[in-house]
Design a protein around this motif. Structure first.
Motif, PDB file in Angstrom:
ATOM      1  N   ILE A 124       0.783  -1.117  -0.103  1.00 33.06           N
ATOM      2  CA  ILE A 124       0.079  -0.020  -0.056  1.00 33.06           C
ATOM      3  C   ILE A 124       0.991   1.298   0.000  1.00 33.06           C
ATOM      4  N   VAL A 125       0.401   2.205  -0.839  1.00 31.81           N
ATOM      5  CA  VAL A 125       0.856   3.501  -0.726  1.00 31.81           C
ATOM      6  C   VAL A 125      -0.195   4.525  -0.071  1.00 31.81           C
ATOM      7  N   PRO A 126      -0.097   4.711   1.182  1.00 37.08           N
ATOM      8  CA  PRO A 126      -1.086   5.100   2.008  1.00 37.08           C
ATOM      9  C   PRO A 126      -1.086   6.944   1.464  1.00 37.08           C
ATOM     10  N   GLN A 127      -2.400   7.298   1.873  1.00 40.24           N
ATOM     11  CA  GLN A 127      -2.556   8.888   1.451  1.00 40.24           C
ATOM     12  C   GLN A 127      -1.561   9.599   2.449  1.00 40.24           C
ATOM     13  N   ASP A 128      -1.661   9.309   3.981  1.00 41.77           N
ATOM     14  CA  ASP A 128      -0.712   9.898   4.862  1.00 41.77           C
ATOM     15  C   ASP A 128       0.338   9.002   5.360  1.00 41.77           C
ATOM     16  N   THR A 129       1.425   9.430   4.645  1.00 41.22           N
ATOM     17  CA  THR A 129       2.873   8.902   5.018  1.00 41.22           C
ATOM     18  C   THR A 129       3.296   8.921   6.129  1.00 41.22           C
ATOM     19  N   VAL A 130       3.522   8.080   7.120  1.00 38.50           N
ATOM     20  CA  VAL A 130       4.334   8.233   8.578  1.00 38.50           C
ATOM     21  C   VAL A 130       5.763   7.438   8.136  1.00 38.50           C
ATOM     22  N   LEU A 131       6.620   8.050   8.571  1.00 39.96           N
ATOM     23  CA  LEU A 131       8.071   7.501   8.417  1.00 39.96           C
ATOM     24  C   LEU A 131       8.632   7.303   9.661  1.00 39.96           C
ATOM     25  N   PHE A 132       9.753   6.326   9.894  1.00 40.22           N
ATOM     26  CA  PHE A 132      10.341   6.084  11.046  1.00 40.22           C
ATOM     27  C   PHE A 132      11.382   7.119  11.146  1.00 40.22           C
ATOM     28  N   ASN A 133      11.757   7.536  12.315  1.00 42.13           N
ATOM     29  CA  ASN A 133      12.743   8.572  12.632  1.00 42.13           C
ATOM     30  C   ASN A 133      14.167   7.769  12.506  1.00 42.13           C
ATOM     31  N   ASP A 134      14.417   7.504  11.221  1.00 43.88           N
ATOM     32  CA  ASP A 134      15.790   6.825  10.791  1.00 43.88           C
ATOM     33  C   ASP A 134      16.138   7.469   9.568  1.00 43.88           C
ATOM     34  N   THR A 135      16.942   6.708   8.735  1.00 47.37           N
ATOM     35  CA  THR A 135      17.566   7.291   7.543  1.00 47.37           C
ATOM     36  C   THR A 135      16.546   6.949   6.465  1.00 47.37           C
ATOM     37  N   VAL A 136      16.777   7.519   5.214  1.00 44.60           N
ATOM     38  CA  VAL A 136      16.079   7.240   4.219  1.00 44.60           C
ATOM     39  C   VAL A 136      16.281   5.788   3.558  1.00 44.60           C
ATOM     40  N   ALA A 137      17.432   5.169   3.739  1.00 39.48           N
ATOM     41  CA  ALA A 137      17.624   3.778   3.270  1.00 39.48           C
ATOM     42  C   ALA A 137      16.863   3.090   4.186  1.00 39.48           C
ATOM     43  N   TYR A 138      16.811   3.052   5.571  1.00 39.63           N
ATOM     44  CA  TYR A 138      16.144   2.472   6.211  1.00 39.63           C
ATOM     45  C   TYR A 138      14.584   2.527   5.862  1.00 39.63           C
ATOM     46  N   ASN A 139      14.196   3.500   5.768  1.00 41.86           N
ATOM     47  CA  ASN A 139      12.755   3.695   5.441  1.00 41.86           C
ATOM     48  C   ASN A 139      12.028   3.034   4.273  1.00 41.86           C
ATOM     49  N   ILE A 140      13.049   2.996   3.056  1.00 43.81           N
ATOM     50  CA  ILE A 140      12.755   2.379   1.910  1.00 43.81           C
ATOM     51  C   ILE A 140      12.761   0.930   2.129  1.00 43.81           C
TER      52      ILE A 140
END
Length: 610
Positions: free
Chosen positions: A441-457
């Motif tokens: 899923i690509v949600p409308q409201d994206t919430v990311l972890f407080n970590d690196t871009v690489a980690y989140n992808i």
């Protein structure tokens, strides 16, 4: 245990929860300790050795004092005898410390292992609870309960094994020695003092428990308000409400201050009463021993031994009030953490649930009705099908139930009526893990972890290589942006991804889903935060990725779904129109009306139309 008076609602305060005894909480803790039973047994042996050595110290001290009173004999007897006793005295002191350290060393693994097991179980259980629970929770109060509960495991084991049990052993040994070596009055005075002391401590501490519990509840309230305000930092700034938030927090701190003062007053009363009982007993014992010395029924060494026994006995008793209070508080905190484990799993796998077998990922909604709140139904007998490898879009005004379809497909909630199937398998009959592995899923409201871009992808597929992560980023048209930053893929995104713009967060979410590469895709306004140029580029990429996959698109912008095999128009939880783009325009109904408004720049009015 009794619950504290009514307080402001928090996750940690659960007035409706049934009362439980302290023993019930201890009973829940014992199975975690049972796996370390041999360590517990060995630790108890070392503890017994430490107490025997400790009790032996006053006995040697008596012999040392009395040895100076030896009249017959040479200078050798005067020097050698005390020297031997001094060495033995030092050996016993060393043995006490050695056995104590061995006890703690042996039992440390049991304590830490138990705390780890319980904390991990609570963490896993919280992830197993339904979305409804997490939408209603107060994160600050709940994390505070978990933190205190974990600390309570250490405190409870430490105080009971290292303080209460050793003190009871020492009391039994001292009372036995006093009764055997001297008259029974020494034992009776000690026993009476202990009875008064323990009774007073328990009664006053039980009375104080409600103040301590209230203090903790108010602490959770204050913590929750602070966390909630800081998590919504931007909203506070948008509305210039820093002073308002400070006043709210200060009100909680003031209530906390008053509760702390009340707790301190009652603690002072407890300590004063304890000291009075100890001082009275010590005076009576020394008076009795002094009388014995004067009457030559006891030696000077006996007087020193009685005094040493009393000091050794009453020093740990001095802290009994604190220890008992901490044990009671630890039981309360542990009970709160165990209550989290008792939270019902609203959505659970049925016994013997099978793995989802994906053959084409064909989705069917069959007469689905659902309501978050029974008084406000969201979906009414919704039926539609997404054939394997096809793309179906759902459009309609806000609040019509579009995103609810995605939540039900993910099985964040179970339907109230009807059923949802994937390749003919009811989603309620398969494991949630296998179901969610098959969906991206690509949600409308994206919430990311407080970590690196690489980690989140890479979160889309933990363990993916850097090349795969970068490939997903390129497909989501965010690789160039990431590479241009000083730390590239090691750039921290901040709390909830707030260091990134809405479009950047959405592209990270798209990359994450592309990396997962599941057979069933859900795009919930997947490009809503992007500019027109990037939207067109990513839309083309999503179409390419979605080829030969089953795709559910939830959209407000009708221009993004014109290529869908079927478009559903949802209003007030009902499908009012269905068909492809051309046929829906020909109907001249709700879809055609929204299309005309959007083409003329009136998108907002179309979406807000009731």
């Amino acid at each position: 245990m009794q619950r504290s008076p009514a307080l402001p609602a928090t996750q940690s305060a659960s007035p409706s929860a049934p009362q439980k005894t302290d023993w019930a909480t201890v009973a829940k803790l014992l199975p975690y300790l049972w796996r370390y039973r041999w360590r517990v047994g060995l630790a108890l042996l070392f503890m017994l050795g430490a107490k025997l050595s400790n009790v032996g110290v006053p006995l040697l001290l008596k012999s040392l004092i009395d040895s100076f009173a030896v009249k017959p004999g040479s200078a050798e007897s005067i020097v050698v005898v005390p020297l031997g006793l001094l060495i033995a005295y030092g050996g016993l002191r060393l043995s006490t410390s050695l056995f104590t350290e061995l006890r703690e060393l042996i039992f440390a693994k049991a304590t830490e292992g138990t705390a780890r097991s319980i904390s991990l179980q609570v963490f896993r259980h919280l992830h197993d609870l339904s979305l409804r629970f997490h939408l209603e929770r107060q994160t600050g109060g709940m994390t505070r309960d978990i933190e205190r509960g974990t600390r309570a495991v250490h405190s409870l084991i430490s105080y009971s094994l290292y303080s209460i049990v050793p003190t009871l052993i020492e009391v039994v040994l001292v009372l036995s020695l006093l009764a055997i070596k001297f008259d029974a009055w020494f034992a009776w005075i000690t026993l009476a003092a202990l009875a008064f002391y323990i009774t007073f401590t328990v009664v006053v501490t039980e009375w104080r428990t409600k103040f301590r519990r209230q203090l903790n509840e108010l602490d959770s309230v204050a913590h929750s308000k602070a966390i909630d305000s800081l998590l919504n930092y931007e909203t506070v700034k948008y509305f210039n409400n820093e002073d308002f938030e400070a006043r709210r927090y200060d009100e909680s701190l003031e209530q906390l201050r008053r509760a702390q003062l009340k707790s301190q007053k009652t603690l002072s009363l407890l300590n004063t009463g304890q000291q009075l009982i100890i001082a009275s007993a010590l005076v009576l014992m020394l008076w009795r021993a002094t009388q014995g010395v004067v009457a030559r029924q006891m030696s000077l060494g006996d007087l020193v031994m009685v005094n040493a026994f009393m000091i050794q006995l009453y020093i740990p008793l001095n802290f009994l009030g604190v220890i008992y209070r901490e044990i009671k508080q630890s039981l309360t905190d542990l009970d709160k953490m165990f209550r989290l484990l008792e939270k019902e799993r609203e959505v659970a796998d049925v016994p013997g649930a099978a793995e989802l077998r994906v053959e084409g990922a064909a989705v069917r909604f069959e007469g689905v009705s659902f309501a978050y709140d029974k008084a406000r139904p969201i979906l009414h007998e919704v039926s539609f099908e997404i054939p394997a490898g096809r793309k179906v879009a759902v459009v309609g005004p806000s609040g019509s139930g579009k995103s609810t379809l995605a939540r039900l497909l993910y099985r964040f909630y179970d339907v109230d009526a009807g059923r949802i199937t994937i390749d003919g398998q009811d989603v309620r009959a398969v494991t949630q893990a296998s179901l969610r592995r098959a969906i991206g899923i690509v949600p409308q409201d994206t919430v990311l972890f407080n970590d690196t871009v690489a980690y989140n992808i890479a979160y889309g597929r933990p363990g993916a290589s850097r090349e795969e992560v970068e490939g997903a980023a390129r497909a989501a048209h965010i690789h160039a942006f990431i590479s241009a930053t000083p730390k590239a893929y090691e750039t921290m995104v901040g709390e909830r991804g707030l260091k990134l713009s809405g479009g950047e967060k959405q592209r990270v979410a798209i990359a994450r889903t592309l990396l997962k590469n599941p057979p069933l895709l859900i795009f919930d306004e997947a490009t809503s935060a992007l500019d027109s140029h990037n939207e067109r580029a990513i839309q083309a990429e999503l179409e390419s990725v979605g080829r030969n996959k089953t795709v559910l698109v939830i959209a407000h912008r009708l221009s993004t779904v014109v290529d869908a095999h079927e478009i559903l128009v949802l209003e007030a939880g009902r499908i009012v129109e269905r068909g492809d783009h051309e046929s829906l325009l020909a109907l001249q109904g709700a879809y055609a009306r929204m299309w005309r408004l959007q083409q003329s720049g009136g998108e907002a009015q179309a979406l807000e139309r009731p």
